[in-house]
Design a protein around this motif. Structure first.
Motif, PDB file in Angstrom:
ATOM      1  N   LEU A  81       9.644  38.297  -4.653  1.00  0.00           N
ATOM      2  CA  LEU A  81      10.838  37.221  -4.405  1.00  0.00           C
ATOM      3  C   LEU A  81      10.369  35.699  -4.583  1.00  0.00           C
ATOM      4  N   HIS A  82       9.028  35.729  -4.400  1.00  0.00           N
ATOM      5  CA  HIS A  82       8.717  34.278  -4.642  1.00  0.00           C
ATOM      6  C   HIS A  82       8.134  33.806  -6.030  1.00  0.00           C
ATOM      7  N   ILE A 105      11.843  29.774 -12.527  1.00  0.00           N
ATOM      8  CA  ILE A 105      12.125  30.949 -13.540  1.00  0.00           C
ATOM      9  C   ILE A 105      13.229  31.470 -13.254  1.00  0.00           C
ATOM     10  N   ALA A 106      14.131  31.642 -14.266  1.00  0.00           N
ATOM     11  CA  ALA A 106      15.588  32.278 -13.737  1.00  0.00           C
ATOM     12  C   ALA A 106      16.055  33.107 -14.853  1.00  0.00           C
ATOM     13  N   ASP A 107      17.181  32.792 -15.806  1.00  0.00           N
ATOM     14  CA  ASP A 107      17.775  33.762 -16.766  1.00  0.00           C
ATOM     15  C   ASP A 107      17.305  33.326 -18.242  1.00  0.00           C
ATOM     16  N   SER A 108      18.278  33.750 -18.970  1.00  0.00           N
ATOM     17  CA  SER A 108      17.783  33.404 -20.466  1.00  0.00           C
ATOM     18  C   SER A 108      18.188  31.892 -20.667  1.00  0.00           C
ATOM     19  N   THR A 109      17.745  31.224 -21.761  1.00  0.00           N
ATOM     20  CA  THR A 109      17.928  29.972 -22.045  1.00  0.00           C
ATOM     21  C   THR A 109      19.407  29.607 -21.840  1.00  0.00           C
ATOM     22  N   ASP A 262      20.166  18.251  -3.434  1.00  0.00           N
ATOM     23  CA  ASP A 262      20.787  18.155  -2.442  1.00  0.00           C
ATOM     24  C   ASP A 262      22.207  18.042  -2.742  1.00  0.00           C
ATOM     25  N   GLY A 263      22.881  19.042  -2.313  1.00  0.00           N
ATOM     26  CA  GLY A 263      24.578  19.020  -2.651  1.00  0.00           C
ATOM     27  C   GLY A 263      24.707  19.553  -3.937  1.00  0.00           C
ATOM     28  N   LEU A 264      23.751  19.676  -4.842  1.00  0.00           N
ATOM     29  CA  LEU A 264      24.101  19.947  -6.350  1.00  0.00           C
ATOM     30  C   LEU A 264      24.683  21.579  -6.301  1.00  0.00           C
ATOM     31  N   ASN A 265      25.986  21.966  -7.106  1.00  0.00           N
ATOM     32  CA  ASN A 265      26.233  23.177  -7.247  1.00  0.00           C
ATOM     33  C   ASN A 265      26.261  23.727  -8.552  1.00  0.00           C
ATOM     34  N   GLN A 266      25.683  24.904  -8.830  1.00  0.00           N
ATOM     35  CA  GLN A 266      25.750  25.545 -10.010  1.00  0.00           C
ATOM     36  C   GLN A 266      26.515  26.650  -9.989  1.00  0.00           C
ATOM     37  N   PRO A 267      27.143  27.057 -11.294  1.00  0.00           N
ATOM     38  CA  PRO A 267      28.421  27.847 -11.394  1.00  0.00           C
ATOM     39  C   PRO A 267      28.193  29.301 -11.195  1.00  0.00           C
ATOM     40  N   ILE A 268      27.200  29.732 -11.130  1.00  0.00           N
ATOM     41  CA  ILE A 268      27.115  31.162 -11.441  1.00  0.00           C
ATOM     42  C   ILE A 268      26.462  31.540 -10.094  1.00  0.00           C
ATOM     43  N   TRP A 269      27.200  31.980  -9.107  1.00  0.00           N
ATOM     44  CA  TRP A 269      26.898  32.511  -7.561  1.00  0.00           C
ATOM     45  C   TRP A 269      26.387  33.917  -7.634  1.00  0.00           C
ATOM     46  N   GLY A 292      18.305  27.594  -5.186  1.00  0.00           N
ATOM     47  CA  GLY A 292      20.006  27.739  -5.430  1.00  0.00           C
ATOM     48  C   GLY A 292      20.254  27.714  -6.787  1.00  0.00           C
ATOM     49  N   PHE A 293      19.300  27.771  -7.870  1.00  0.00           N
ATOM     50  CA  PHE A 293      19.749  27.856  -9.355  1.00  0.00           C
ATOM     51  C   PHE A 293      19.361  29.345  -9.869  1.00  0.00           C
ATOM     52  N   LEU A 294      18.886  30.190  -8.695  1.00  0.00           N
ATOM     53  CA  LEU A 294      18.871  31.647  -9.223  1.00  0.00           C
ATOM     54  C   LEU A 294      20.337  32.161  -8.998  1.00  0.00           C
ATOM     55  N   SER A 295      20.561  33.451  -9.805  1.00  0.00           N
ATOM     56  CA  SER A 295      21.716  34.226  -9.603  1.00  0.00           C
ATOM     57  C   SER A 295      21.287  35.671  -9.378  1.00  0.00           C
ATOM     58  N   GLY A 296      20.866  36.276 -10.125  1.00  0.00           N
ATOM     59  CA  GLY A 296      20.633  37.634 -10.049  1.00  0.00           C
ATOM     60  C   GLY A 296      19.315  37.970  -9.803  1.00  0.00           C
TER      61      GLY A 296
END
Length: 417
Positions: A81-82, A105-109, A262-269, A292-296
């Motif tokens: 998870l880390h 490290i997150a999703d595809s580019t 702080d307070g920034l929202n990304q669209p893929i929850w 918070g920029f992770l999704s799946g």
């Protein structure tokens, strides 16, 4: 090292130059750490897919046997998870010039860029800012994404008409930005020409216009020195399968400057970006900070290979990597001038080494058909329409004699065409 020893007396000064450069190269020994470098294959496409490290075989095998096979589901709590942030912080520290807590490290580019562009637009509160600035020569994903987002949000696209043989200049950005600009989306290194944009200067110009900038670092991460924090960059994304050797489809990274988190929202929850992923509660509450920029669910396998390269880059330092990149591309230009230009080939890359990344592009009408023949001969560049061959030079795994062999093969095919 090559399996053959060139006869420098018989083959002339350019080969002697290659041999001398290899002998003086402080990074030469690192090449032996990569799979396949003990053959005569000339791999000139490290800017598309990097070679795997030999240690990756062991790393992946140990993971299957000991972590996945041994710890099973417990691995998530114990380490997995880390990993997105642990590896992200190492990437930030070693390659991006980013303090901890800003890279993950997150999703595809493509998905990462979508998140960052949408987050940047959401952070712009002035209703008069209705334009996204981008350039005509940016990588297709970047252009397609911005076109789609503009359609979704009812925004206007302002195109910078970039020179295909170079890239976007500071002056062009200044002319294209103003009171209507919301977000600017650019690549630090042009995927076709290899042109190295003025990241600090352009970032400052975008901020002077009151806008935010999203940088695509796909062709620069691991090949040139980057200082995102020093340049006060807002957002950046990049892949990890080129100069970071993460392997086919390895996940991309996202950088968000701490001042925006702080307070920034990304669209893929998604569940992994929630403040407590395993609470499984109703309603989405984003995790604090860059997580918070992770999704799946994170692609753990896709992160394993890049750890080895990050360790190497941390050991040698990006200054040494960049210096070898300059020398490699300078030698490639020298070979072009001596061998290819007389055959009608044109250089579609800046001659100034300070204005190019770690690849050059050469153009000739015969290159589309010729590329397949080169591949059959174990010379691997890549083709970019309409008629360009890119010579991609990965500093840790490419030798000067390897580059010589590849360019010599192109010369021979042109002579027989």
């Amino acid at each position: 090292m090559s399996t053959t020893t060139p006869d420098t007396a018989a083959t002339g000064p350019l080969l002697r130059r290659a041999v001398d450069l290899d002998a003086a190269d402080p990074l030469a020994s690192y090449r032996e750490l990569f799979i396949g470098t003990d053959t005569d294959l000339s791999y000139l496409d490290g800017n598309s897919l990097g070679r795997p490290l030999k240690r990756t075989v062991t790393d992946v095998g140990n993971f299957i046997q000991d972590e996945w096979g041994g710890r099973l589901i417990r691995g998530w709590d114990e380490e997995w998870l880390h990993l997105p942030q642990v590896i992200g912080d190492q990437l930030g520290r070693t390659v991006l010039g980013a303090a901890p807590g800003q890279t993950i490290i997150a999703d595809s580019t493509t998905v990462v860029l979508y998140k960052l562009i949408r987050a940047g637009l959401a952070a712009v509160t002035d209703p008069a800012r209705t334009e996204i600035v981008l350039d005509t020569e940016n990588f297709p994903t970047d252009r397609y994404l911005v076109e789609g987002i503009a359609r979704e949000e009812g925004l206007t696209l302002r195109w910078i008409d970039a020179d295909p043989a170079s890239g976007v200049s500071l002056e062009q950005v200044r002319s294209a930005t103003g009171p209507a600009t919301a977000v600017v989306v650019l690549s630090q290194i042009a995927y076709r020409s290899g042109y190295l944009a003025d990241l600090p200067g352009i970032t400052s110009a975008v901020h002077d216009a009151g806008a935010l900038v999203v940088w695509d670092l796909c062709h620069s991460a691991g090949s040139v020195e980057i200082a995102l924090d020093d340049a006060n960059v807002d957002f950046a994304a990049g892949c990890t399968y080129k100069y970071l050797n993460g392997g086919p489809g390895s996940p991309a990274f996202a950088y968000v400057n701490a001042r925006h988190l702080d307070g920034l929202n990304q669209p893929i929850w998604g569940w992994m970006g929630r403040k407590d992923a395993f609470e499984m509660a109703a309603g989405y509450e984003p995790a604090a900070g860059i997580r918070g920029f992770l999704s799946g669910t994170p692609a753990i396998f896709g992160m394993l290979a890049m750890r080895g390269t990050l360790d190497l880059l941390e050991e040698v330092g990006m200054t040494a990597v960049r210096e070898k990149s300059r020398l490699l591309t300078a030698f490639a230009v020298q070979l072009h001038d001596a061998w290819l230009a007389p055959a009608g080939v044109t250089l579609a890359t800046p001659r100034d080494p300070e204005q190019r990344g770690s690849h050059i592009t050469v153009d000739h009408p015969a290159f589309r058909e010729m590329t397949a023949t080169l591949w059959e001969q174990d010379v691997i560049p890549d083709f970019r329409a309409p008629h360009g061959i890119r010579i991609g030079l990965s500093p840790l795994s490419t030798s000067f004699t390897e580059l010589y062999r590849g360019m010599a093969a192109i010369r021979r095919l042109l002579a027989s065409a």
